[in-house]
Design an enzyme around this catalytic site. Sequence first.
Site, PDB file in Angstrom:
ATOM      1  N   ARG A 294       0.849  -1.179   0.000  1.00  7.12           N
ATOM      2  CA  ARG A 294       0.000   0.000   0.000  1.00  7.12           C
ATOM      3  C   ARG A 294       0.897   1.246   0.000  1.00  7.12           C
ATOM      4  O   ARG A 294       1.695   1.427   0.926  1.00  7.12           O
ATOM      5  CB  ARG A 294      -0.906  -0.008   1.247  1.00  7.12           C
ATOM      6  CG  ARG A 294      -1.727   1.242   1.364  1.00  7.12           C
ATOM      7  CD  ARG A 294      -2.607   1.292   2.617  1.00  7.12           C
ATOM      8  NE  ARG A 294      -3.134   2.649   2.669  1.00  7.12           N
ATOM      9  CZ  ARG A 294      -3.216   3.409   3.750  1.00  7.12           C
ATOM     10  NH1 ARG A 294      -2.848   2.944   4.927  1.00  7.12           N
ATOM     11  NH2 ARG A 294      -3.655   4.641   3.670  1.00  7.12           N
TER      12      ARG A 294
ATOM     13  N   ASN B   7      -7.415   1.978  10.187  1.00  3.64           N
ATOM     14  CA  ASN B   7      -6.071   2.006  10.767  1.00  3.64           C
ATOM     15  C   ASN B   7      -6.250   1.968  12.272  1.00  3.64           C
ATOM     16  O   ASN B   7      -7.073   2.708  12.811  1.00  3.64           O
ATOM     17  CB  ASN B   7      -5.337   3.312  10.416  1.00  3.64           C
ATOM     18  CG  ASN B   7      -5.182   3.538   8.916  1.00  3.64           C
ATOM     19  OD1 ASN B   7      -5.544   2.687   8.110  1.00  3.64           O
ATOM     20  ND2 ASN B   7      -4.642   4.682   8.560  1.00  3.64           N
TER      21      ASN B   7
ATOM     22  N   TYR C  45      -4.027   1.678  16.108  1.00  2.00           N
ATOM     23  CA  TYR C  45      -2.767   1.591  16.850  1.00  2.00           C
ATOM     24  C   TYR C  45      -2.963   1.392  18.342  1.00  2.00           C
ATOM     25  O   TYR C  45      -2.201   0.697  18.986  1.00  2.00           O
ATOM     26  CB  TYR C  45      -1.932   2.866  16.638  1.00  2.00           C
ATOM     27  CG  TYR C  45      -1.407   3.009  15.229  1.00  2.00           C
ATOM     28  CD1 TYR C  45      -0.189   2.437  14.869  1.00  2.00           C
ATOM     29  CD2 TYR C  45      -2.138   3.674  14.247  1.00  2.00           C
ATOM     30  CE1 TYR C  45       0.295   2.545  13.574  1.00  2.00           C
ATOM     31  CE2 TYR C  45      -1.664   3.780  12.944  1.00  2.00           C
ATOM     32  CZ  TYR C  45      -0.446   3.220  12.619  1.00  2.00           C
ATOM     33  OH  TYR C  45       0.017   3.308  11.333  1.00  2.00           O
TER      34      TYR C  45
ATOM     35  N   GLU D 175      -7.183   8.480   6.736  1.00  2.67           N
ATOM     36  CA  GLU D 175      -7.408   9.144   8.028  1.00  2.67           C
ATOM     37  C   GLU D 175      -7.960  10.561   7.931  1.00  2.67           C
ATOM     38  O   GLU D 175      -7.260  11.534   8.250  1.00  2.67           O
ATOM     39  CB  GLU D 175      -6.120   9.150   8.858  1.00  2.67           C
ATOM     40  CG  GLU D 175      -5.638   7.773   9.228  1.00  2.67           C
ATOM     41  CD  GLU D 175      -4.466   7.796  10.223  1.00  2.67           C
ATOM     42  OE1 GLU D 175      -3.987   8.883  10.557  1.00  2.67           O
ATOM     43  OE2 GLU D 175      -4.057   6.717  10.663  1.00  2.67           O
TER      44      GLU D 175
ATOM     45  N   GLU E  45      -3.561  -0.129   8.377  1.00  6.16           N
ATOM     46  CA  GLU E  45      -2.356   0.222   9.134  1.00  6.16           C
ATOM     47  C   GLU E  45      -2.461  -0.371  10.523  1.00  6.16           C
ATOM     48  O   GLU E  45      -3.534  -0.368  11.128  1.00  6.16           O
ATOM     49  CB  GLU E  45      -2.174   1.744   9.309  1.00  6.16           C
ATOM     50  CG  GLU E  45      -1.840   2.493   8.055  1.00  6.16           C
ATOM     51  CD  GLU E  45      -1.593   3.986   8.294  1.00  6.16           C
ATOM     52  OE1 GLU E  45      -1.315   4.394   9.447  1.00  6.16           O
ATOM     53  OE2 GLU E  45      -1.686   4.743   7.315  1.00  6.16           O
TER      54      GLU E  45
END
Length: 492
Positions: free
Chosen positions: A88, A317, A319, A178, A389
Amino acid sequence: LVYSAVLCVAAAERCFPDGFKFGTATASYQIEGGWNASDKGESIWDRFVHSRPEAIGDRSNGDVACDSYHKWRDDIQLLEDLNVDFYRFSISWPRVLPTGFPNRVSEDGARYYGDLIDGLLGNGIEPVVTLYHWDLPQPLQDLGGWTNPLISEWFADYARVIYDLYGDRVNTWVTFNEPTAICDIGYNDALAPGLESEGRGSYLCTKHVLLAHAKAYRLYEKEFKPKYQGQVSLTNHMMWFEPETEADTELTELVKAISIDRYCYPIFSATGGWPPALERYIAQKSAEEGEPRSRLPPFTQEEIQLIRGSYDYLGLNHYTTRTVRRAAAGEEIGTYLFEGVKELGVTLGARPEWPTTMSTWFTVYPPGFRALLSYVKQQYGDVGIFIMENGLSDSGTDLDDQPRVDYYRDYLEQVLLAMEEDGVQVVGYTAWSLMDNFEWMDGYQSRFGLHHVDFTSPSRTRTARRSAKYYAAVARTKDIDAKYEFDKMAEL
Ligand SMILES: *[C@@H]1O[C@H](CO)[C@@H](O)[C@H](O)[C@H]1NC(C)=O
């Protein structure tokens, strides 16, 4: 392939299914350099780092970064070594359209991405292409950027150029990376364009990014999908949120609405439009503040219909997980720069036992990933989720990055649990990032790379970390405990 099947059967409960795809990701401004190569136009990131070097932790910039503008063949070699199914990357809008408009297409810019795509396909790696990973052409910013309603047309014009150039070879498209960062942090003075217009500019931006996404989606659907059968969506940054105490439960639901659902509900819900609880909250707050209308701009019925259903998968995504509580009167807030902090008067934190990372906003709590995936399924049903991500930041000094190996293993385990126990349909996983790169306001101080990059060396030497070897084993075997296989073969 035979080898991978054997390993998977040996540890069936730790294996992702056949057909599940593993990849890794980067973004144009973070890796390419070549900021003024050939006829490339200036982006808002070029302008931001050059005019306000103090906004970046180490006063660095992406002028050269990983020099992938010249070293893309090396990048393809790294990807081959990782055994990934896909790569990506993002396209720099001003590299292909120097003025921001399709009146002039840069031959060198178009060739650069064409060569990269052909190089990937030649090595059996699928390109997954992001159209916008934050590097807006500066001339469009000068016309108001994402607050100008016309920008959704300009974005669709740009998308058409890119679909025309590469649609025959690219099957998975990500319109936006995002939007919360683009609109909330970009209008909270921390990311380009570095404006301060929270709760006003940020909401205009939010609306126009959603419309731009939808127009680029509909354009593909009508003119390109019949020929190429590709898939288009966007990817949202989704933290998971937990109430600090039981008293914060209701507030936490509103934080989810503003942070997760603001960009999902209009696209993935059955009704479309803004999340109702959030729309009511901001309308009421605006009225109390003496505003003549809600600061969250409404959609017309036509706009609601245009945006609703504009997806072929759900990109996310992830985290970290944050705890939520109401900020005390006069308390300094803003532990992470996103809209909810000011709009909702919350403060975000972490439980003391969650390990910290090199990023201020980021602590490690793997179970939050499963909870988030289950929440998305509960809200939006059985849409195929593509994790775009996930990864860990550290100081980057150590090639033996066991904490990053552990992060990947433990977060992937939560993905497996979400799939197996909660019936969440996850179709692919993307490790952020292929290599260390320009980490926005942190500069080169926080590192996310599977590969170390030596930014002091003119050749920007890339070196595999332990995590690269672990991830290569996962991608080959689809077995998250293949790391033990790797450890046994540590001389690899
Ligand atoms: C490109 O930028 C560099 C600084 O990063 C500068 O030294 C160089 O002269 C510029 N090249 C052109 C053609 O403007």
